[in-house]
Design a protein around this motif. Sequence first.
Motif, PDB file in Angstrom:
ATOM      1  N   ARG A  58      10.116   5.508 -25.491  1.00  0.00           N
ATOM      2  CA  ARG A  58      11.379   4.807 -25.759  1.00  0.00           C
ATOM      3  C   ARG A  58      12.570   5.651 -25.330  1.00  0.00           C
ATOM      4  N   ARG A  63       7.424   2.829 -19.792  1.00  0.00           N
ATOM      5  CA  ARG A  63       6.320   2.162 -20.475  1.00  0.00           C
ATOM      6  C   ARG A  63       5.432   3.217 -21.147  1.00  0.00           C
ATOM      7  N   GLN A  65       2.306   3.491 -21.108  1.00  0.00           N
ATOM      8  CA  GLN A  65       1.266   3.930 -20.175  1.00  0.00           C
ATOM      9  C   GLN A  65       1.786   5.020 -19.246  1.00  0.00           C
ATOM     10  N   SER A  66       3.029   4.873 -18.780  1.00  0.00           N
ATOM     11  CA  SER A  66       3.628   5.884 -17.907  1.00  0.00           C
ATOM     12  C   SER A  66       3.823   7.185 -18.665  1.00  0.00           C
TER      13      SER A  66
END
Length: 144
Positions: A58, A63, A65-66
Amino acid sequence: MVHEEQLSQAVTELRVLTGQLMRRMRAAHEWAALTLSQAAVLHRLATEGPDTPAALARAERVRPQSMGATLGALEQQGLVDRRPHPTDGRQVVMAATENGLALLAEIRTAKENWLLQAVRSHLDPEEQRTLIDSVALLRRLVES
């Protein structure tokens, strides 16, 4: 009085030059082999302390996943480690390791050494004084 067109051109040139300066400083530590994302996350962990992968995602506006891939690469290099969450046993927090903190210090030193050498070798004493005075102006812009 400053003309609006002159001010607009100066702002455009400042934006371009800031980007070029950042690239030159990054080149001073290419040996570190960190991506921009990895460096940003490592710096955040070093300055703000341990955090969960979700909170880091955040904060970095990526994301989950990244962020997982970024943290995995940093962990593989021994720059971060995972620790139990202090209050939630289902989560982990990531923290910068001593190696990660040392690498950040080396990167910071490499950038500052490059910049100091560039200032000393390319600016005369009067220009150096102008640069020193300009730092306060740039700080005011950043803090506005």
